[in-house]
Structure formats: structure tokens, C-alpha cells
Design a protein around this motif. Structure first.
Motif, PDB file in Angstrom:
ATOM      1  N   ILE A  22      80.439  14.236  -2.965  1.00 24.03           N
ATOM      2  CA  ILE A  22      81.058  15.407  -2.149  1.00 24.03           C
ATOM      3  C   ILE A  22      82.625  14.567  -1.775  1.00 24.03           C
ATOM      4  N   ASN A  23      83.582  15.366  -1.182  1.00 24.06           N
ATOM      5  CA  ASN A  23      84.910  14.769  -0.933  1.00 24.06           C
ATOM      6  C   ASN A  23      84.682  13.668   0.003  1.00 24.06           C
TER       7      ASN A  23
ATOM      8  N   MET B 101      76.173  10.258 -16.108  1.00 20.89           N
ATOM      9  CA  MET B 101      76.802  10.652 -14.853  1.00 20.89           C
ATOM     10  C   MET B 101      76.446   9.616 -13.733  1.00 20.89           C
ATOM     11  N   LEU B 102      77.528   9.448 -13.007  1.00 28.46           N
ATOM     12  CA  LEU B 102      77.114   8.537 -11.632  1.00 28.46           C
ATOM     13  C   LEU B 102      77.436   9.464 -10.387  1.00 28.46           C
ATOM     14  N   ILE B 103      76.274   9.668  -9.657  1.00 28.66           N
ATOM     15  CA  ILE B 103      76.342  10.229  -8.572  1.00 28.66           C
ATOM     16  C   ILE B 103      76.409   9.767  -7.220  1.00 28.66           C
ATOM     17  N   LEU B 104      77.681   9.640  -6.892  1.00 27.26           N
ATOM     18  CA  LEU B 104      77.955   8.912  -5.451  1.00 27.26           C
ATOM     19  C   LEU B 104      77.263   9.739  -4.267  1.00 27.26           C
ATOM     20  N   ASP B 105      76.334   9.276  -3.791  1.00 29.49           N
ATOM     21  CA  ASP B 105      75.646   9.930  -2.648  1.00 29.49           C
ATOM     22  C   ASP B 105      75.682   9.318  -1.382  1.00 29.49           C
ATOM     23  N   GLY B 106      76.113   8.135  -1.439  1.00 27.01           N
ATOM     24  CA  GLY B 106      76.069   7.256   0.028  1.00 27.01           C
ATOM     25  C   GLY B 106      74.822   6.723   0.120  1.00 27.01           C
TER      26      GLY B 106
ATOM     27  N   LYS C   1      66.084  15.333  -9.972  1.00 26.23           N
ATOM     28  CA  LYS C   1      66.421  16.323  -8.809  1.00 26.23           C
ATOM     29  C   LYS C   1      67.430  15.846  -7.932  1.00 26.23           C
ATOM     30  N   HIS C   2      68.119  14.644  -8.510  1.00 27.34           N
ATOM     31  CA  HIS C   2      69.412  13.975  -7.894  1.00 27.34           C
ATOM     32  C   HIS C   2      70.346  15.073  -7.503  1.00 27.34           C
ATOM     33  N   PHE C   3      70.569  16.149  -8.170  1.00 28.10           N
ATOM     34  CA  PHE C   3      71.866  17.177  -7.688  1.00 28.10           C
ATOM     35  C   PHE C   3      71.275  18.034  -6.687  1.00 28.10           C
ATOM     36  N   ASP C   4      69.952  18.250  -6.325  1.00 23.34           N
ATOM     37  CA  ASP C   4      69.501  19.166  -5.607  1.00 23.34           C
ATOM     38  C   ASP C   4      69.978  18.937  -4.084  1.00 23.34           C
ATOM     39  N   SER C   5      70.218  17.760  -3.597  1.00 29.37           N
ATOM     40  CA  SER C   5      70.604  17.325  -2.412  1.00 29.37           C
ATOM     41  C   SER C   5      72.046  16.925  -2.265  1.00 29.37           C
ATOM     42  N   LEU C   6      72.839  17.132  -3.261  1.00 27.25           N
ATOM     43  CA  LEU C   6      74.212  16.462  -3.310  1.00 27.25           C
ATOM     44  C   LEU C   6      75.107  17.391  -2.137  1.00 27.25           C
ATOM     45  N   PHE C   7      74.597  18.724  -1.851  1.00 24.25           N
ATOM     46  CA  PHE C   7      75.600  19.687  -1.233  1.00 24.25           C
ATOM     47  C   PHE C   7      74.416  20.451   0.251  1.00 24.25           C
ATOM     48  N   PRO C   8      74.800  20.663   1.200  1.00 22.17           N
ATOM     49  CA  PRO C   8      74.116  21.376   2.029  1.00 22.17           C
ATOM     50  C   PRO C   8      73.415  22.412   1.453  1.00 22.17           C
ATOM     51  N   SER C   9      72.065  22.720   1.654  1.00 25.46           N
ATOM     52  CA  SER C   9      71.203  23.346   0.978  1.00 25.46           C
ATOM     53  C   SER C   9      71.474  24.950   1.445  1.00 25.46           C
ATOM     54  N   GLU C  10      72.005  25.030   2.622  1.00 26.15           N
ATOM     55  CA  GLU C  10      71.998  26.439   3.165  1.00 26.15           C
ATOM     56  C   GLU C  10      73.231  27.077   2.640  1.00 26.15           C
ATOM     57  N   MET C  11      74.128  26.407   1.839  1.00 23.27           N
ATOM     58  CA  MET C  11      75.366  27.188   1.209  1.00 23.27           C
ATOM     59  C   MET C  11      75.156  27.214  -0.259  1.00 23.27           C
TER      60      MET C  11
ATOM     61  N   ALA D  95      68.013  24.085 -11.796  1.00 23.11           N
ATOM     62  CA  ALA D  95      67.977  23.100 -12.673  1.00 23.11           C
ATOM     63  C   ALA D  95      67.785  23.700 -14.183  1.00 23.11           C
ATOM     64  N   LYS D  96      67.499  24.837 -14.440  1.00 21.35           N
ATOM     65  CA  LYS D  96      67.266  25.538 -15.475  1.00 21.35           C
ATOM     66  C   LYS D  96      68.681  25.618 -16.311  1.00 21.35           C
ATOM     67  N   THR D  97      69.689  26.071 -15.445  1.00 15.71           N
ATOM     68  CA  THR D  97      71.105  26.324 -16.124  1.00 15.71           C
ATOM     69  C   THR D  97      71.946  25.095 -15.913  1.00 15.71           C
ATOM     70  N   GLY D  98      71.785  24.154 -14.988  1.00  8.82           N
ATOM     71  CA  GLY D  98      72.517  22.980 -14.684  1.00  8.82           C
ATOM     72  C   GLY D  98      73.776  23.460 -13.981  1.00  8.82           C
ATOM     73  N   THR D  99      73.535  24.507 -13.179  1.00  5.92           N
ATOM     74  CA  THR D  99      74.733  24.932 -12.372  1.00  5.92           C
ATOM     75  C   THR D  99      74.333  24.992 -10.990  1.00  5.92           C
ATOM     76  N   TYR D 100      75.391  24.963 -10.142  1.00  2.00           N
ATOM     77  CA  TYR D 100      75.195  25.492  -8.610  1.00  2.00           C
ATOM     78  C   TYR D 100      75.599  26.840  -8.266  1.00  2.00           C
ATOM     79  N   LYS D 101      74.832  27.683  -7.435  1.00  2.00           N
ATOM     80  CA  LYS D 101      74.682  28.784  -7.134  1.00  2.00           C
ATOM     81  C   LYS D 101      74.910  29.005  -5.651  1.00  2.00           C
ATOM     82  N   VAL D 102      75.910  29.950  -5.304  1.00  2.00           N
ATOM     83  CA  VAL D 102      75.943  30.206  -3.817  1.00  2.00           C
ATOM     84  C   VAL D 102      74.608  30.977  -3.463  1.00  2.00           C
ATOM     85  N   LYS D 103      74.186  30.194  -2.205  1.00  2.00           N
ATOM     86  CA  LYS D 103      72.988  30.845  -1.756  1.00  2.00           C
ATOM     87  C   LYS D 103      73.396  32.273  -0.725  1.00  2.00           C
ATOM     88  N   LYS D 104      72.866  33.414  -1.236  1.00  2.94           N
ATOM     89  CA  LYS D 104      73.120  34.692  -0.459  1.00  2.94           C
ATOM     90  C   LYS D 104      72.123  34.763   0.553  1.00  2.94           C
TER      91      LYS D 104
END
Length: 258
Positions: A41-42, A214-219, A234-244, A249-258
Motif C-alpha cells: 500500500i501507499n 514478488m516481495l509484499i511489504l505488509d508491515g 493468501k498473502h494478497f487477500d489482506s493487502l487492502f481493506p476487504s470492504e473495498m 486467487a483464480k485470476t490473480g487479480t483484484y476486483k471491486v467489491k460491489k
């Protein structure tokens, strides 16, 4: 991983400034010929880490070894011959032509007069051709688009002919086509010319598709590994707020939660 083939080794590194630690508990190693992205994250410390690995900023603690030499033991000239760095800061050399700017990459290898040898000119030509800059070689850098200028900066790093290349957000401000173009060129440079390339990026989806590691800086754990390994753990699952956003994991992409 073959220890003898390791170009960059980082052990229990802490980074930051005299009054603040930005990130800690960073450990990983990279072999020759690998492409690796640093994501997170930033404000998590990606650029600070890259500057520290490049010897442009002091570490807080831990160990950094470049080509099995402690980073702090290398003189400025030795370091310039082992690693090249492309940062996001605006350059003051945009009045140079493309060819002139790329030629500056040979500076660590020339004599005190800065005279280019046949080998130097060959390296410059190879960089120009690899990054598809032949038709632009006589253009002033201030006349280039962002994507073109980014290619010039990376070509200069290639001309420097170091084992390790560090890039800070090489795809920033580029459209999707040019982002992919840059990453494919970096992939080719790593795999075909056996360079070790480490770069920071916000393009996590593209990094998953193109990088060897890849190196994931997660603090916290700051996990490192192959993209498929990091996805499975599952290291990518908690990188960003889950409500957003949600990681698929199937596509290796982030999707906007509707």
C-alpha cells in the motif's frame, strides 16, 4: 536457490530515517536473471526500500549484500559498476538527446576523460535497439512522451551494464499498453541478458503475470516468493481493506467489491 548465483541478499533489514523506522523484518535473496516486484500500500516503504538497497540511503539495521559484498564496503565507483538505479525524481538532463542520455550510463566504465571505447558504443547501441529507440536517438528528451522517456531511462540503466537494476515505479503514468510493453521488456532483459531486476509498482495484477518473484511489504511478515506461492498462501487477500476490494486467487487479480 543457488547461493553462489545470488546477486542481492537482504537479511533482517530495517529501513527508515534517523527518527523513524518505516519498515523492518525484510529478508529475501535474488538470483541472476530474475525479475522481482516490490508491492504494498501507499506509504509502506517501497521507495525507501529501493533507495536503501541502492545505497542512496542508510539502512537502520540488518544486512544488504550485493554480489556477495556488504553494500557499505563498496566504493561509489564499485557500486556504480554493480547496480544501476532509476528513480521517479525528475531528471535535470532532459535537454540531452536520447543517445546522449543513454551514453551517460557508461560513465562508471570510462576513464577520467569520459572517452567512449568501441565496447562502450556497442553497449549503447544494444540498449537503444533493445528498447526500440533507434528512430528517437537524436530527439531531445523533453520532446518525448512519458512512455518513451521511461524507456530511455531504463535503456541508460541497461547501458550501465550492471548485474543488478533497481527501478522505482517504471510504469507510473503510463497507459495499459505501455505498462505491459515496459514490463515485457524488463522480463526479456532479465531472462535473456541475465540481469537481476527489482522494481516497485502499484500494478500488482501485472506483476503477478510477469514476475518471477514478488516481495509484499505488509508491515508485518513482508512475505517473499513466486507469485503462485504467495497466492496459495493468501498473502494478497489482506493487502487492502476487504470492504473495498477482494483478491480473486483464480485470476490473480483484484476486483471491486460491489
Amino acid at each position: 536457490m543457488d547461493v553462489k548465483n545470488q546477486i542481492l541478499t537482504v537479511d533482517n533489514l530495517s529501513i527508515g530515517y534517523p527518527s523513524i523506522t518505516v519498515a523492518k523484518n525484510i529478508s529475501f535473496a535474488l538470483e541472476k536473471g530474475s525479475l522481482c516486484a516490490i508491492v504494498g500500500i501507499n506509504g509502506i516503504g517501497k521507495s525507501t526500500l529501493l533507495r536503501t538497497l541502492g545505497g542512496l540511503q542508510s539502512k537502520k539495521s540488518g544486512e544488504i549484500r550485493v554480489d556477495d559484498h556488504p553494500l557499505e564496503s563498496l566504493s561509489p565507483l564499485q557500486l556504480a559498476q554493480k547496480r544501476s538505479v532509476v528513480l521517479t525524481e525528475k531528471t535535470t538532463s532532459k535537454n540531452l538527446t536520447v543517445q546522449e542520455l543513454i551514453a551517460l550510463g557508461r560513465q562508471p566504465h570510462t576513464n577520467w576523460l569520459g572517452k567512449l571505447t568501441k565496447k562502450d558504443r556497442s553497449r549503447i547501441e544494444k540498449s537503444i535497439n533493445t528498447f526500440l529507440l533507434d528512430k528517437l536517438r537524436h530527439k531531445k528528451c523533453h520532446e518525448l512522451s512519458d512512455g518513451q522517456f521511461q524507456r530511455v531511462l531504463i535503456a541508460r540503466a541497461m547501458a550501465q551494464d550492471t548485474s543488478l537494476i533497481l527501478l522505482d515505479e517504471p510504469t507510473t503514468h503510463l497507459d495499459l499498453h505501455h505498462k505491459v510493453q515496459i514490463l515485457k521488456l524488463l522480463q526479456e532483459l532479465a531472462h535473456e541478458q541475465h540481469k537481476t531486476i527489482l522494481f516497485t509498482t502499484h500494478e500488482i495484477d501485472l506483476a503477478i503475470q510477469t514476475c518471477d518473484f514478488m516481495l509484499i511489504l505488509d508491515g508485518n511478515q513482508n512475505p517473499f516468493g513466486e507469485p503462485c506461492q504467495l497466492i496459495e498462501a493468501k498473502h494478497f487477500d489482506s493487502l487492502f481493506p476487504s470492504e473495498m476490494v477482494q483478491f480473486d486467487a483464480k485470476t490473480g487479480t483484484y476486483k471491486v467489491k460491489k
